[in-house]
Design a protein around this motif. Structure first.
Motif, PDB file in Angstrom:
ATOM      1  N   GLU A 224       0.806  -1.206   0.005  1.00 24.70           N
ATOM      2  CA  GLU A 224       0.030  -0.072   0.054  1.00 24.70           C
ATOM      3  C   GLU A 224       0.993   1.240  -0.037  1.00 24.70           C
ATOM      4  N   MET A 225       1.966   1.285   0.829  1.00 21.62           N
ATOM      5  CA  MET A 225       2.868   2.317   0.908  1.00 21.62           C
ATOM      6  C   MET A 225       3.285   2.793  -0.548  1.00 21.62           C
ATOM      7  N   SER A 226       3.955   1.646  -1.220  1.00 29.49           N
ATOM      8  CA  SER A 226       4.583   2.081  -2.363  1.00 29.49           C
ATOM      9  C   SER A 226       3.563   2.406  -3.360  1.00 29.49           C
ATOM     10  N   GLU A 227       2.354   1.935  -3.325  1.00 23.90           N
ATOM     11  CA  GLU A 227       1.444   2.096  -4.306  1.00 23.90           C
ATOM     12  C   GLU A 227       1.142   3.655  -4.468  1.00 23.90           C
ATOM     13  N   ARG A 228       0.969   4.205  -3.065  1.00 20.08           N
ATOM     14  CA  ARG A 228       0.511   5.637  -2.798  1.00 20.08           C
ATOM     15  C   ARG A 228       1.755   6.418  -3.096  1.00 20.08           C
ATOM     16  N   VAL A 280      -1.782  14.923   1.262  1.00 20.03           N
ATOM     17  CA  VAL A 280      -3.223  15.097   1.951  1.00 20.03           C
ATOM     18  C   VAL A 280      -3.997  13.996   0.641  1.00 20.03           C
ATOM     19  N   ASP A 281      -3.774  14.397  -0.430  1.00 18.09           N
ATOM     20  CA  ASP A 281      -4.811  13.650  -1.375  1.00 18.09           C
ATOM     21  C   ASP A 281      -4.259  12.098  -1.718  1.00 18.09           C
ATOM     22  N   ALA A 282      -3.071  11.781  -1.389  1.00 20.05           N
ATOM     23  CA  ALA A 282      -2.634  10.448  -1.263  1.00 20.05           C
ATOM     24  C   ALA A 282      -2.836   9.891  -0.029  1.00 20.05           C
ATOM     25  N   ILE A 285      -0.928  12.175   4.845  1.00 20.05           N
ATOM     26  CA  ILE A 285      -0.946  13.107   6.029  1.00 20.05           C
ATOM     27  C   ILE A 285      -2.439  13.794   6.054  1.00 20.05           C
ATOM     28  N   ASP A 286      -2.603  14.560   7.256  1.00 19.44           N
ATOM     29  CA  ASP A 286      -3.911  15.040   7.037  1.00 19.44           C
ATOM     30  C   ASP A 286      -3.614  16.330   8.045  1.00 19.44           C
ATOM     31  N   TRP A 287      -4.440  17.432   7.896  1.00 15.59           N
ATOM     32  CA  TRP A 287      -4.294  18.679   8.747  1.00 15.59           C
ATOM     33  C   TRP A 287      -5.291  18.724   9.847  1.00 15.59           C
ATOM     34  N   ASN A 288      -4.911  19.367  10.667  1.00  9.38           N
ATOM     35  CA  ASN A 288      -5.671  19.286  11.998  1.00  9.38           C
ATOM     36  C   ASN A 288      -5.478  20.626  12.770  1.00  9.38           C
ATOM     37  N   ASP A 289      -6.625  21.131  13.278  1.00  8.80           N
ATOM     38  CA  ASP A 289      -6.601  22.219  14.091  1.00  8.80           C
ATOM     39  C   ASP A 289      -6.009  21.887  15.702  1.00  8.80           C
ATOM     40  N   PRO A 290      -5.519  22.736  16.081  1.00 10.88           N
ATOM     41  CA  PRO A 290      -4.838  22.640  17.640  1.00 10.88           C
ATOM     42  C   PRO A 290      -5.803  21.941  18.583  1.00 10.88           C
ATOM     43  N   ILE A 301       0.937  12.532  10.590  1.00 11.59           N
ATOM     44  CA  ILE A 301       1.252  11.568   9.462  1.00 11.59           C
ATOM     45  C   ILE A 301       0.858  10.014   9.417  1.00 11.59           C
ATOM     46  N   LEU A 302       0.484   9.661   8.244  1.00 14.66           N
ATOM     47  CA  LEU A 302      -0.364   8.481   8.158  1.00 14.66           C
ATOM     48  C   LEU A 302       0.336   7.465   7.498  1.00 14.66           C
TER      49      LEU A 302
END
Length: 336
Positions: A224-228, A280-282, A285-290, A301-302
């Motif tokens: 999965e990691m290599s595909e993304r 983000v699209d892959a 990662i995603d963005w988070n408010d404090p 980090i995902l």
């Protein structure tokens, strides 16, 4: 101070390069020229001769005989890569009475090198009063540069310099497989080729560390990691590696993050926002408010895989001295 000689020399050199490429095409009997070449010739001739030529083929596709014309001053040109006498004869024979009335001054411009001499006797040459000095190549155009005002010379030099690369690309000759010397392949980053593993080493590590993970979780995670990652540009993969290496403390057992202000202060590359958007699209990662007032926003980090695998993946790399560039950027998982 830039002199007339400078501009003339620049124009002569640029047009000579184009002519040499046109000559090479002609030697292979490749005489076809597209509209872009015709329009380039039009703009050069308009500046040199103070004309208002238009591309006649834009009004009528494949206008017979003539490619460029200025009805006010009565000038017209056939633009060709074919220097042969047959081409001259064919051109004149295709010009009808209406065109002859519109354009008393007809010339043929060879994009390449014209013949050393032409025998123009009989028809259709007599009817047109057509002589050898009406067959031009870029040398004939350049011979008229000396009488041009310096401002016009500068404008012409700027134009020719600006367009030369594109013109020469249009005149390129493909190889036997139809590939041109200048092509988009050289401008596009090659897709990486992931090198996977049977994950035997990290599976043994999971057993030795008594981590509660299934035997096949590592191989599935690497796949999965290599595909993304393979869908991303190399520099974006480098940014992902940076996020992992410079991450903050863990949020929980297997979740990693990096604060946004910290990231923007340690990384000074171009277009960070673009790289982050791609990650983000892959789904990496995603963005988070404090979470608390006064704390900075952060990126989570995902790392693909079941809960607990991200820690094992990074611990294994650290204990075995594996540079994360190898799996995350090169996509080589053979050390695992």
């Amino acid at each position: 101070m830039i002199t007339r000689g400078h501009f003339i020399g620049q124009i002569v050199d640029d047009l000579a390069g184009i002519a040499a490429q046109g000559k090479q095409r002609a030697n292979l009997h490749l005489f076809d020229l597209n509209t872009y070449i015709e329009d380039f010739a039009k703009d050069v001739l308009n500046r040199v001769l103070d004309l208002g030529l238009i591309n006649l083929n834009s009004e009528t596709a494949n206008n017979p005989g003539l490619d460029l014309g200025d009805t006010k001053k009565g000038w017209a040109f056939q633009i060709t890569g074919d220097k042969s006498l047959k081409k001259v004869k064919d051109t004149l024979e295709k010009i009808d009475a209406t065109q002859r009335a519109k354009y008393p001054h007809i010339r043929i411009l060879v994009i390449g090198e014209k013949q050393g001499s032409y025998t123009l006797t009989g028809e259709p040459y007599a009817s047109f009063t057509f002589t050898e000095d009406m067959i031009w190549d870029f040398d004939d155009v350049c011979s008229r540069l000396m009488s041009m005002p310096i401002d016009t010379l500068k404008d012409l030099a700027d134009y020719v310099s600006r367009e030369t690369r594109r013109v020469r690309i249009e005149l390129e000759i493909p190889d036997d497989e139809g590939v041109f010397p200048t092509n988009i392949d050289k401008l596009v980053e090659a897709l990486p080729k992931p090198q996977l593993t049977d994950a035997a080493k990290i599976d043994a590590y999971i057993v030795s560390e008594k981590v509660f993970l299934d035997n096949d979780v590592a191989l599935a995670a690497f796949t999965e990691m290599s595909e993304r990652l393979a869908t991303l540009p190399r520099l974006t993969r480098e940014v992902f590696k940076l996020l992992i290496e410079r991450r903050d403390d863990r949020m929980s057992h297997d979740v990693f993050r990096i604060s946004e202000p910290k990231l923007r202060r340690i990384y000074h590359g171009d277009d960070l926002d673009g790289d982050l958007a791609l990650l983000v699209d892959a789904g990496l990662i995603d963005w988070n408010d404090p979470e608390e007032w006064g704390r900075p926003p952060y990126y989570r980090i995902l790392i693909p895989g079941e809960d607990g695998f991200a820690s094992v993946f990074l611990d294994f790399a650290r204990e075995n001295g594996i540079d994360l560039r190898k799996p995350l950027v090169i996509l080589d998982f053979s050390d695992y």
